[in-house]
Design a protein around this motif. Structure first.
Motif, PDB file in Angstrom:
ATOM      1  N   ARG B  14       4.038  -6.280  -6.023  1.00 39.26           N
ATOM      2  CA  ARG B  14       2.831  -5.873  -5.175  1.00 39.26           C
ATOM      3  C   ARG B  14       1.890  -7.061  -5.070  1.00 39.26           C
ATOM      4  O   ARG B  14       1.351  -7.989  -5.784  1.00 39.26           O
ATOM      5  CB  ARG B  14       1.940  -4.842  -6.187  1.00 39.26           C
ATOM      6  CG  ARG B  14       0.259  -4.567  -5.549  1.00 39.26           C
ATOM      7  CD  ARG B  14       0.484  -4.035  -4.205  1.00 39.26           C
ATOM      8  NE  ARG B  14       0.409  -2.562  -4.329  1.00 39.26           N
ATOM      9  CZ  ARG B  14       1.574  -1.708  -4.453  1.00 39.26           C
ATOM     10  NH1 ARG B  14       2.843  -2.364  -4.338  1.00 39.26           N
ATOM     11  NH2 ARG B  14       1.272  -0.372  -4.426  1.00 39.26           N
ATOM     12  N   GLU B  52       3.344   0.065   2.543  1.00 37.65           N
ATOM     13  CA  GLU B  52       4.370   0.357   1.640  1.00 37.65           C
ATOM     14  C   GLU B  52       5.614   0.139   2.238  1.00 37.65           C
ATOM     15  O   GLU B  52       6.128   0.022   3.278  1.00 37.65           O
ATOM     16  CB  GLU B  52       4.241   1.724   1.335  1.00 37.65           C
ATOM     17  CG  GLU B  52       3.060   2.063   0.351  1.00 37.65           C
ATOM     18  CD  GLU B  52       2.829   1.324  -0.913  1.00 37.65           C
ATOM     19  OE1 GLU B  52       3.992   1.237  -1.585  1.00 37.65           O
ATOM     20  OE2 GLU B  52       2.190   0.552  -1.258  1.00 37.65           O
ATOM     21  N   ALA B 117       7.244  -3.627  -0.279  1.00 32.86           N
ATOM     22  CA  ALA B 117       5.679  -3.475  -0.199  1.00 32.86           C
ATOM     23  C   ALA B 117       5.482  -5.015   0.401  1.00 32.86           C
ATOM     24  O   ALA B 117       5.967  -5.860  -0.153  1.00 32.86           O
ATOM     25  CB  ALA B 117       5.237  -3.206  -1.385  1.00 32.86           C
TER      26      ALA B 117
END
Lengths: 261, 261
Positions: B14, B52, B117
């Motif tokens: 992330r 995403e 992502a």
DNA sequence: CGCCGGTTTGAGTCCATTCAAGAGGAGTGG
DNA sequence: CCACTCCTCTTGAATGGACTCAAACCGGCG
């Protein structure tokens, strides 16, 4: 019967361009230029020469301080694998800047070879860069040209990755027809296919034998007609459909539409 | 056993980038920039978002007035044939400008999809063009970037046109390894392969089944080692030789040499 | 007239595809 | 916590598109 390129003995082809007009016209069409910018481009120092079929306009890897423009005739970019297999990476015609990469990066990782006798202009790299630095619109025009060039390469990638022999070859023919039309090179529904079947194979990643059989099928099915070095497309919509051809990737300004014949 | 991309559920992945630093660093490496130019680039208005895996950063054909930069994660350019076959045209990583064409031509003829992502920055097209017009060096840097991008596409064309499955896949792996190394993304001889075997097929013009069998052969022969989403190359020189890989086409400035592990 | 580059044809082979089914890991919902 | 589903990887068998090797043909040219 019906050879595609039975020795491009030219004569009629022997080119005579004396200025960068073709190049400027091309940039003009793509990006629009003011008179000042056009004049500046036309005033670029350039060394014109005629190069025979089969000879190289640009040598792979060789560092040069000039950048080559094609004023008449046809040429191709190509590179070979370590094993000596050649791949043709692009086909160039009147008005094309064949090694813009040279101007931008200072090296080319491909060679450019004359497919027919050609007239070329060598422009000193420095002069071109200077002009680009002075005229943002010229810089943008060169950038645009590189982007269109890249777009065509991507379509070729699609062609090799996802289409079969029949589609690859017909796609190539469609592209040639449309581009020659755009460069005002074709007359009465005929357009030049300045490639031997061997070379068509080098474009499409096929062997000459298979190219031959495929083209014969296209002729037999009545899609195209072939005469020495030239070709005419009998059923344009059908060929376009078969080839999955969509001219958008050529990024030609609107205006000309449909069939290039 | 040993899946390549067993659901890229990220977490560790992330991304959090908050500035265009990665992009500027890339341009800096390629073209060199003065402090003024760097500051000007960093001051560009940009809208950052996280996207995403599987979602699109850029929609094919859709006109936009902004241009997308990749700050973290992996993405791919792709386009499909009329019959719906997808071809991946490029793989992008940290620092890449994924739709420069958008800035230059105002349209993209491909889509860009997140492979993991990703964090992206959308830069208004006008702001970028204005900057390029004001700073010739920035214009040149963007042009250079487009040229390098095109050079990579040409190598992919070689790959599809002239190499067999084994070579195509190993060539792709070599490229990923070297590029990730250059972008400082790999650690201890491991590098990410953010692609499923299906997607490797979409890059190399092969079916997933054949990709699978070929990778198994590469593993069996001891060339590579595979662990979830990551890969390590056991015998770099051998793989390079098998792939006919020559990094010159990546146009990375000299400095880093040899093995990317 | 013989050579040369390019096209054509034939037969056999193989790399990659297609179709189909199973296996494993990761998340989801009851 | 287990059943269920989805996605990806794996494996097998049969098929086929394109390749290889080889020879013949054809028109132009020296």
């Amino acid at each position: 019967m019906a050879s595609l390129a039975p020795q491009a003995r030219d004569g009629a082809m022997r080119p005579l361009a004396r200025s960068l007009l073709a190049v400027v016209a091309r940039l003009q069409r793509q990006s629009g230029l003011t008179d000042t910018e056009r004049d500046a481009l036309l005033a670029l120092p350039a060394h014109m020469t005629v190069i025979e079929r089969g000879d190289h306009l640009v040598q792979e890897g060789k560092a040069t301080d000039s950048c080559c423009a094609l004023l008449a005739g046809f040429a191709c970019r190509h590179r070979s694998t370590g094993a000596g297999q050649r791949q043709i990476l692009a086909i160039h015609m009147k008005g094309d800047l064949v090694d813009l990469q040279n101007a931008g990066l200072g090296t080319v990782d491909y060679g450019v070879q004359a497919l027919t006798a050609v007239t070329v202009a060598y422009i000193p790299r420095r002069a071109l860069l200077k002009l680009a630095a002075e005229h943002p619109a010229i810089a943008k025009a060169l950038w645009t040209d590189a982007l269109i060039d890249a777009s065509i390469t991507r379509e070729w990638l699609m062609n090799l990755g996802r289409r079969n022999a029949y589609q690859r070859i017909s796609h190539l023919l469609c592209e040639l027809a449309v581009r020659e039309n755009h460069a005002s090179l074709n007359d009465d529904g005929n357009f030049a296919v300045p490639l031997t079947q061997e070379q068509i194979g080098e474009v499409t990643g096929l062997t000459a034998v298979h190219v031959n059989r495929t083209i014969q099928r296209m002729r037999a099915e009545g899609f195209i007609r072939v005469a020495a070095q030239r070709m005419s497309i009998v059923d344009w919509p059908a060929l376009v459909a078969a080839a999955d051809f969509d001219r958008a990737y050529l990024h030609q300004p609107a205006g000309e539409n449909g069939v290039p014949s």
